[in-house]
Motif scaffolding. Structure first.
Motif, PDB file in Angstrom:
ATOM      1  N   ASN A  40      -0.442  12.406  -8.524  1.00 20.11           N
ATOM      2  CA  ASN A  40      -1.234  11.197  -8.758  1.00 20.11           C
ATOM      3  C   ASN A  40      -1.147  10.230  -7.580  1.00 20.11           C
ATOM      4  O   ASN A  40      -0.787   9.079  -7.741  1.00 20.11           O
ATOM      5  CB  ASN A  40      -0.737  10.535 -10.056  1.00 20.11           C
ATOM      6  CG  ASN A  40      -1.729   9.520 -10.555  1.00 20.11           C
ATOM      7  OD1 ASN A  40      -2.935   9.659 -10.351  1.00 20.11           O
ATOM      8  ND2 ASN A  40      -1.226   8.459 -11.171  1.00 20.11           N
ATOM      9  N   GLU A  41      -1.445  10.722  -6.398  1.00 20.62           N
ATOM     10  CA  GLU A  41      -1.398   9.850  -5.221  1.00 20.62           C
ATOM     11  C   GLU A  41      -2.585  10.135  -4.303  1.00 20.62           C
ATOM     12  O   GLU A  41      -3.141  11.240  -4.335  1.00 20.62           O
ATOM     13  CB  GLU A  41      -0.069  10.056  -4.466  1.00 20.62           C
ATOM     14  CG  GLU A  41       0.263  11.495  -4.171  1.00 20.62           C
ATOM     15  CD  GLU A  41       1.682  11.672  -3.595  1.00 20.62           C
ATOM     16  OE1 GLU A  41       1.801  11.884  -2.394  1.00 20.62           O
ATOM     17  OE2 GLU A  41       2.649  11.587  -4.372  1.00 20.62           O
ATOM     18  N   ALA A  46       0.827  -1.200   0.000  1.00 24.90           N
ATOM     19  CA  ALA A  46       0.000   0.000   0.000  1.00 24.90           C
ATOM     20  C   ALA A  46       0.869   1.261   0.000  1.00 24.90           C
ATOM     21  O   ALA A  46       1.964   1.282   0.557  1.00 24.90           O
ATOM     22  CB  ALA A  46      -0.892   0.002   1.230  1.00 24.90           C
ATOM     23  N   PHE A  47       0.368   2.286  -0.646  1.00 19.10           N
ATOM     24  CA  PHE A  47       1.067   3.564  -0.722  1.00 19.10           C
ATOM     25  C   PHE A  47       0.933   4.281   0.631  1.00 19.10           C
ATOM     26  O   PHE A  47      -0.135   4.300   1.227  1.00 19.10           O
ATOM     27  CB  PHE A  47       0.402   4.387  -1.840  1.00 19.10           C
ATOM     28  CG  PHE A  47       1.015   5.738  -2.007  1.00 19.10           C
ATOM     29  CD1 PHE A  47       2.128   5.899  -2.815  1.00 19.10           C
ATOM     30  CD2 PHE A  47       0.498   6.835  -1.334  1.00 19.10           C
ATOM     31  CE1 PHE A  47       2.700   7.150  -2.953  1.00 19.10           C
ATOM     32  CE2 PHE A  47       1.071   8.079  -1.472  1.00 19.10           C
ATOM     33  CZ  PHE A  47       2.176   8.235  -2.287  1.00 19.10           C
ATOM     34  N   THR A  48       2.032   4.870   1.104  1.00 20.43           N
ATOM     35  CA  THR A  48       1.939   5.615   2.368  1.00 20.43           C
ATOM     36  C   THR A  48       1.567   7.060   2.085  1.00 20.43           C
ATOM     37  O   THR A  48       2.302   7.777   1.395  1.00 20.43           O
ATOM     38  CB  THR A  48       3.288   5.561   3.123  1.00 20.43           C
ATOM     39  OG1 THR A  48       3.610   4.189   3.306  1.00 20.43           O
ATOM     40  CG2 THR A  48       3.183   6.248   4.477  1.00 20.43           C
ATOM     41  N   ILE A  49       0.427   7.459   2.606  1.00 24.39           N
ATOM     42  CA  ILE A  49      -0.054   8.828   2.356  1.00 24.39           C
ATOM     43  C   ILE A  49       0.695   9.803   3.261  1.00 24.39           C
ATOM     44  O   ILE A  49       0.823   9.577   4.467  1.00 24.39           O
ATOM     45  CB  ILE A  49      -1.573   8.896   2.601  1.00 24.39           C
ATOM     46  CG1 ILE A  49      -2.293   7.958   1.620  1.00 24.39           C
ATOM     47  CG2 ILE A  49      -2.091  10.325   2.472  1.00 24.39           C
ATOM     48  CD1 ILE A  49      -3.786   7.926   1.764  1.00 24.39           C
ATOM     49  N   THR A  50       1.186  10.887   2.660  1.00 21.59           N
ATOM     50  CA  THR A  50       1.899  11.910   3.454  1.00 21.59           C
ATOM     51  C   THR A  50       1.291  13.299   3.293  1.00 21.59           C
ATOM     52  O   THR A  50       1.640  14.206   4.027  1.00 21.59           O
ATOM     53  CB  THR A  50       3.378  11.999   3.034  1.00 21.59           C
ATOM     54  OG1 THR A  50       3.427  12.278   1.630  1.00 21.59           O
ATOM     55  CG2 THR A  50       4.142  10.725   3.345  1.00 21.59           C
ATOM     56  N   LYS A  51       0.394  13.462   2.307  1.00 27.08           N
ATOM     57  CA  LYS A  51      -0.093  14.813   2.006  1.00 27.08           C
ATOM     58  C   LYS A  51      -1.491  15.080   2.580  1.00 27.08           C
ATOM     59  O   LYS A  51      -2.403  14.263   2.401  1.00 27.08           O
ATOM     60  CB  LYS A  51      -0.113  15.038   0.497  1.00 27.08           C
ATOM     61  CG  LYS A  51       1.292  15.171  -0.063  1.00 27.08           C
ATOM     62  CD  LYS A  51       1.305  15.399  -1.545  1.00 27.08           C
ATOM     63  CE  LYS A  51       2.746  15.452  -2.051  1.00 27.08           C
ATOM     64  NZ  LYS A  51       2.824  15.333  -3.491  1.00 27.08           N
ATOM     65  N   GLU A 102      -6.094   3.739   7.341  1.00 24.03           N
ATOM     66  CA  GLU A 102      -6.009   2.274   7.367  1.00 24.03           C
ATOM     67  C   GLU A 102      -7.026   1.668   6.389  1.00 24.03           C
ATOM     68  O   GLU A 102      -6.705   0.781   5.597  1.00 24.03           O
ATOM     69  CB  GLU A 102      -6.397   1.847   8.789  1.00 24.03           C
ATOM     70  CG  GLU A 102      -5.717   0.674   9.406  1.00 24.03           C
ATOM     71  CD  GLU A 102      -6.157   0.598  10.866  1.00 24.03           C
ATOM     72  OE1 GLU A 102      -5.394   1.052  11.729  1.00 24.03           O
ATOM     73  OE2 GLU A 102      -7.276   0.097  11.155  1.00 24.03           O
ATOM     74  N   VAL A 103      -8.248   2.190   6.436  1.00 24.51           N
ATOM     75  CA  VAL A 103      -9.321   1.677   5.568  1.00 24.51           C
ATOM     76  C   VAL A 103      -8.990   1.982   4.103  1.00 24.51           C
ATOM     77  O   VAL A 103      -9.186   1.149   3.220  1.00 24.51           O
ATOM     78  CB  VAL A 103     -10.694   2.277   5.982  1.00 24.51           C
ATOM     79  CG1 VAL A 103     -11.785   1.901   4.995  1.00 24.51           C
ATOM     80  CG2 VAL A 103     -11.056   1.816   7.393  1.00 24.51           C
ATOM     81  N   GLN A 104      -8.447   3.176   3.845  1.00 22.83           N
ATOM     82  CA  GLN A 104      -8.070   3.531   2.464  1.00 22.83           C
ATOM     83  C   GLN A 104      -7.036   2.536   1.932  1.00 22.83           C
ATOM     84  O   GLN A 104      -7.145   2.042   0.816  1.00 22.83           O
ATOM     85  CB  GLN A 104      -7.511   4.959   2.439  1.00 22.83           C
ATOM     86  CG  GLN A 104      -7.350   5.552   1.046  1.00 22.83           C
ATOM     87  CD  GLN A 104      -6.156   5.007   0.281  1.00 22.83           C
ATOM     88  OE1 GLN A 104      -5.132   4.657   0.871  1.00 22.83           O
ATOM     89  NE2 GLN A 104      -6.303   4.897  -1.034  1.00 22.83           N
TER      90      GLN A 104
END
Ligand code: UTP
Length: 297
Positions: free
Chosen positions: A124-125, A2-7, A148-150
């Protein structure tokens, strides 16, 4: 993986008309909740959930917002000279919180339009959106659960709150289906501020979203909706209807404390609830509040 969201994107460009005249020359997101502006609680929540890059969408009167998250050299020098390290720490805290960025909305054409202004920065994230006037009590968990759900469902996620049926006309309201998780629902439809008696449920969308970047493409094609504004809810409704192309939309049902500081009564409730629980203020306020309540009819 999974991609780690930072923004995190924080729209704070609304006119705040419910709070006039206080918001004539100052954004409502700068109104103090006890001794911090509402927006600082929101940025702290993003940072606590692991989001380190914050883009604030600002409008007119943006200076106060930018200045709050920047150094104030004169104030810092004065506090240093006085040896007031405690206040100096408080002043510097907001400056060092996150990697802050700003974009102007131009005209406040709606929340969807404000989010679309983040397209270049986000790319694109997937990313989070936190409304700058909505405070989630830091003792309750919401955003990290949504992230977590995303990650688990590779879809967009909104925060839902059960509201009294008499309040549904003030929110975006979701039609939902259950999932195998108690606090997660799949959203099949959404409507912005339905007229009283016409709401499909009492699950209101509150100011936290974790969105797939497809939302930008859809927002670009979203026509002004309710109130003549480009509504984020309308774009999410489109995403919920074509889950195969967008991943669909899920809701995390939040059962904690949330304060809408853009609403005058809720703003006052937020200050009282947060202040009575504080170590430095609670002891003085609690007995006073009890006495005061005794004087009411
Ligand atoms: P609201 O609808 O609560 O903001 O938008 P508002 O229009 O400022 O409020 P009132 O009704 O006039 O008092 C929710 C969030 O979206 C932002 C607001 O700043 C707030 O954080 N917003 C809204 C924008 O950034 N741009 C917009 O065009 C509209």
């Amino acid at each position: 993986m999974a991609f780690t969201i930072t923004k995190a994107v924080i729209p704070a460009a609304g006119l705040g008309t419910r709070f006039l005249p206080a918001t004539k020359a100052m954004p409502k997101e700068m109104l103090p909740v006890v001794d911090k502006p509402a927006i600082q609680y929101v940025v702290e929540e993003a940072v606590n959930a692991g989001l380190t890059d914050v883009l604030m969408v600002t409008g007119r009167n943006k200076n106060a917002l930018e200045n709050h998250f920047d150094h104030n050299n004169e104030l810092e020098a004065t506090l240093k000279a006085k040896g007031d390290t405690e206040r100096l720490k408080k002043v510097n805290y907001s400056t060092e919180l996150a990697d802050m960025h700003y974009v102007r909305q131009g005209n406040p054409l709606g929340l969807g339009h404000a989010v679309l202004r983040a397209k270049m920065h986000v790319g694109n994230e997937p990313f989070a959106v936190l409304l700058g006037d909505d405070i989630i009590d830091s003792r309750d968990v919401l955003l990290s659960r949504m992230l977590e759900v995303q990650a688990a469902r590779d879809a967009s996620v909104v925060a839902l709150l059960e509201v009294d049926p008499s309040q549904t006309h003030m929110y975006g309201i979701a039609t939902v289906e259950e999932t195998d998780e108690d606090d997660v629902v799949r959203i099949t439809g959404m409507v912005e501020k339905p007229p009283p008696g016409e709401a499909p449920s009492n699950l209101a969308i509150i100011g936290r979203y974790v969105l797939m970047p497809e939302v930008f493409r859809i927002l670009e094609r979203t026509e002004p909706g309710r109130g003549g504004e480009i509504q984020l809810t309308d774009a999410l409704q489109t995403m919920a209807q074509v889950p195969e192309a967008t991943g669909g939309v899920y809701g995390v049902v939040f059962r904690g404390r949330r304060y809408d500081t853009g609403d005058r009564a809720d703003y006052i409730k937020a200050i009282v609830q947060l202040a009575v629980d504080r170590d430095d203020l609670g002891e003085e306020l609690r007995p006073w509040l009890k006495d005061f309540v005794g004087t009411l009819d």
